[in-house]
Design a protein around this motif. Structure first.
Motif, PDB file in Angstrom:
ATOM      1  N   ALA A 253       0.844  -1.196   0.000  1.00  0.00           N
ATOM      2  CA  ALA A 253       0.000   0.000   0.000  1.00  0.00           C
ATOM      3  C   ALA A 253       0.877   1.243   0.000  1.00  0.00           C
ATOM      4  O   ALA A 253       1.927   1.278   0.659  1.00  0.00           O
ATOM      5  N   PRO A 254       0.477   2.279  -0.721  1.00  0.00           N
ATOM      6  CA  PRO A 254       1.288   3.500  -0.781  1.00  0.00           C
ATOM      7  C   PRO A 254       1.101   4.349   0.465  1.00  0.00           C
ATOM      8  O   PRO A 254       0.166   5.134   0.569  1.00  0.00           O
TER       9      PRO A 254
ATOM     10  N   SER B 211       5.296   0.258  -3.631  1.00  0.00           N
ATOM     11  CA  SER B 211       4.629   1.537  -3.921  1.00  0.00           C
ATOM     12  C   SER B 211       5.259   2.644  -3.103  1.00  0.00           C
ATOM     13  O   SER B 211       5.656   2.439  -1.952  1.00  0.00           O
ATOM     14  N   LEU B 212       5.288   3.826  -3.699  1.00  0.00           N
ATOM     15  CA  LEU B 212       5.693   5.040  -3.008  1.00  0.00           C
ATOM     16  C   LEU B 212       4.474   5.942  -2.838  1.00  0.00           C
ATOM     17  O   LEU B 212       3.800   6.258  -3.821  1.00  0.00           O
ATOM     18  N   GLY B 213       4.191   6.344  -1.609  1.00  0.00           N
ATOM     19  CA  GLY B 213       3.151   7.327  -1.368  1.00  0.00           C
ATOM     20  C   GLY B 213       3.743   8.714  -1.552  1.00  0.00           C
ATOM     21  O   GLY B 213       4.480   9.200  -0.699  1.00  0.00           O
ATOM     22  N   ALA B 214       3.442   9.354  -2.679  1.00  0.00           N
ATOM     23  CA  ALA B 214       4.127  10.594  -3.049  1.00  0.00           C
ATOM     24  C   ALA B 214       3.287  11.843  -2.846  1.00  0.00           C
ATOM     25  O   ALA B 214       3.705  12.937  -3.225  1.00  0.00           O
TER      26      ALA B 214
ATOM     27  N   ASN C  24       1.995   6.734  -6.000  1.00  0.00           N
ATOM     28  CA  ASN C  24       0.632   7.156  -5.684  1.00  0.00           C
ATOM     29  C   ASN C  24       0.547   8.651  -5.407  1.00  0.00           C
ATOM     30  O   ASN C  24       1.388   9.209  -4.694  1.00  0.00           O
ATOM     31  N   LEU C  25      -0.480   9.286  -5.976  1.00  0.00           N
ATOM     32  CA  LEU C  25      -0.788  10.693  -5.720  1.00  0.00           C
ATOM     33  C   LEU C  25      -2.231  10.817  -5.242  1.00  0.00           C
ATOM     34  O   LEU C  25      -3.039   9.907  -5.431  1.00  0.00           O
TER      35      LEU C  25
ATOM     36  N   VAL D 107       0.940   4.148 -11.959  1.00  0.00           N
ATOM     37  CA  VAL D 107       0.555   5.363 -11.243  1.00  0.00           C
ATOM     38  C   VAL D 107      -0.809   5.105 -10.638  1.00  0.00           C
ATOM     39  O   VAL D 107      -1.785   4.844 -11.358  1.00  0.00           O
ATOM     40  N   SER D 108      -0.892   5.160  -9.312  1.00  0.00           N
ATOM     41  CA  SER D 108      -2.168   4.998  -8.636  1.00  0.00           C
ATOM     42  C   SER D 108      -2.572   6.321  -8.006  1.00  0.00           C
ATOM     43  O   SER D 108      -1.737   7.212  -7.801  1.00  0.00           O
ATOM     44  N   PHE D 109      -3.852   6.454  -7.730  1.00  0.00           N
ATOM     45  CA  PHE D 109      -4.324   7.696  -7.138  1.00  0.00           C
ATOM     46  C   PHE D 109      -5.527   7.428  -6.242  1.00  0.00           C
ATOM     47  O   PHE D 109      -6.213   6.416  -6.377  1.00  0.00           O
ATOM     48  N   ALA D 110      -5.750   8.342  -5.300  1.00  0.00           N
ATOM     49  CA  ALA D 110      -6.831   8.214  -4.332  1.00  0.00           C
ATOM     50  C   ALA D 110      -7.513   9.559  -4.156  1.00  0.00           C
ATOM     51  O   ALA D 110      -7.045  10.583  -4.667  1.00  0.00           O
TER      52      ALA D 110
END
Length: 335
Positions: free
Chosen positions: A17-18, A40-43, A69-70, A128-131
């Motif tokens: 999980a980021p 993953s990197l939580g960026a 992740n952004l 690239v993931s996003f929330a």
């Protein structure tokens, strides 16, 4: 439908999980990727320069695929002086206890998404993931043109349907047991993870990545049997040797506090361990104002060893977390 395991050449169907805010380090992401999962990197809280530096750090450690992740861009709500006074008054005693200046709301409350997004495109991670919402057409087209896989985050089937319509390659379905911020934006069902996955798999045609309460190999097997393509685990890695989890945070995870959904630290609902600050805050500012307002206290609290002042994000299964190298933890999650 994209075969995520094959496309990313994974030997373990687990995504880290980021985790933003310093917990999800480049070392942790690299260790998970190198061991056959997807790191993953939580960026979301990183500057553009830091994003490129962290991705480069991972690549020095492993050539395996990486996700970044952004937080999806969203309007910054206005706040009134009365709201700010109420929120700062609640934090005042905690600042005083650490001999900090009184809390003040900074002029800048979040990073520039456009600049972050451009940095991610330059860094070119595999995923690239996003929330917190949806990306607009231009952002999605830019990611497709760069050949990057896109992953949105949903907390309900209706949100997953919207993300599929936007053209994402996969959707993270976040059950109610998940630690950290709720990643959706419209309808949060706080559902059981397995039940949510089954409902989503029956409705959308893109791969589903299950998240929430997955702490053991049996948990991972359960969501894969329910139709998930991958399992996303964060709390299971909080005590990893490579994680940036602070000493007081690690100590709190060895305790027996309840987890709660709280807006006290950031202004958005997030699951973490109940503590003094989460109990004291009743008038948080909306995100991202509250997140910016509490940041100095959280940084100082970690340095002072004060877990009662930290956002101790953790899922409901945190008591199963183990202190070990990330590769060992990934192996323990392998169904």
């Amino acid at each position: 439908m994209v075969d995520l395991v094959k496309r990313l050449n994974l030997s373990v169907p687990v995504v880290l999980a980021p985790m933003a805010g310093g917990v999800g380090t480049p070392a942790l992401a690299a260790a998970v990727s190198a061991a056959g999962g997807l790191g993953s990197l939580g960026a979301a809280y990183l500057t553009p320069a830091q994003i490129e530096e962290h991705v480069a750090d991972v690549r020095r450690r492993t050539e395996r695929p990486l996700a970044v992740n952004l937080f999806a861009p969203q309007p910054v709500p206005a706040v009134t002086p009365a709201q700010v006074r109420a929120s700062t008054a609640e934090l005042g005693p905690f600042h005083a206890a650490l001999h900090l200046p009184p809390p003040t709301l900074p002029e800048r409350v979040q990073e520039d998404f456009g600049a972050q997004f451009a940095a991610v495109l330059r860094a070119r991670p595999a995923v690239v993931s996003f929330a917190f919402g949806r990306l607009d057409h231009a952002h999605m087209e830019a990611l497709r043109a760069a050949g990057l896989l896109t992953v949105g985050t949903a907390t309900s089937v209706p949100e997953a349907v919207e993300l599929e319509r936007d053209g994402v390659d996969a959707v993270v379905l976040q059950g109610g047991a998940a630690g950290g911020h709720r990643g959706g934006w419209r309808q949060d069902d706080l559902a059981d993870t397995v039940l949510l996955v089954r409902a989503a798999v029956a409705t959308v045609g893109v791969p589903v990545i299950a998240a929430g309460g997955l702490m053991t190999a049996a948990d991972v097997r359960a969501v894969l049997d329910a139709g998930a393509a991958l399992a996303q685990c964060g709390t299971a890695f909080l005590l990893a040797d490579e994680a940036g989890t602070s000493a007081p945070y690690r100590e709190a995870l060895r305790g027996d506090a309840d987890t709660i959904l709280t807006t006290a630290f950031s202004g958005r609902p997030a699951r973490g361990l109940r503590n003094a600050l989460s109990e004291a805050v009743h008038s948080p500012l909306p995100y991202p104002h509250q997140n910016a307002l509490t940041r100095p206290l959280r940084v100082a609290g970690a340095a002072a060893g004060r877990a009662d002042m930290l956002s101790l994000w953790a899922g409901t299964g945190y008591r199963h977390a183990q202190a070990a190298p990330a590769a060992h933890l990934l192996q323990s999650l392998t169904p």
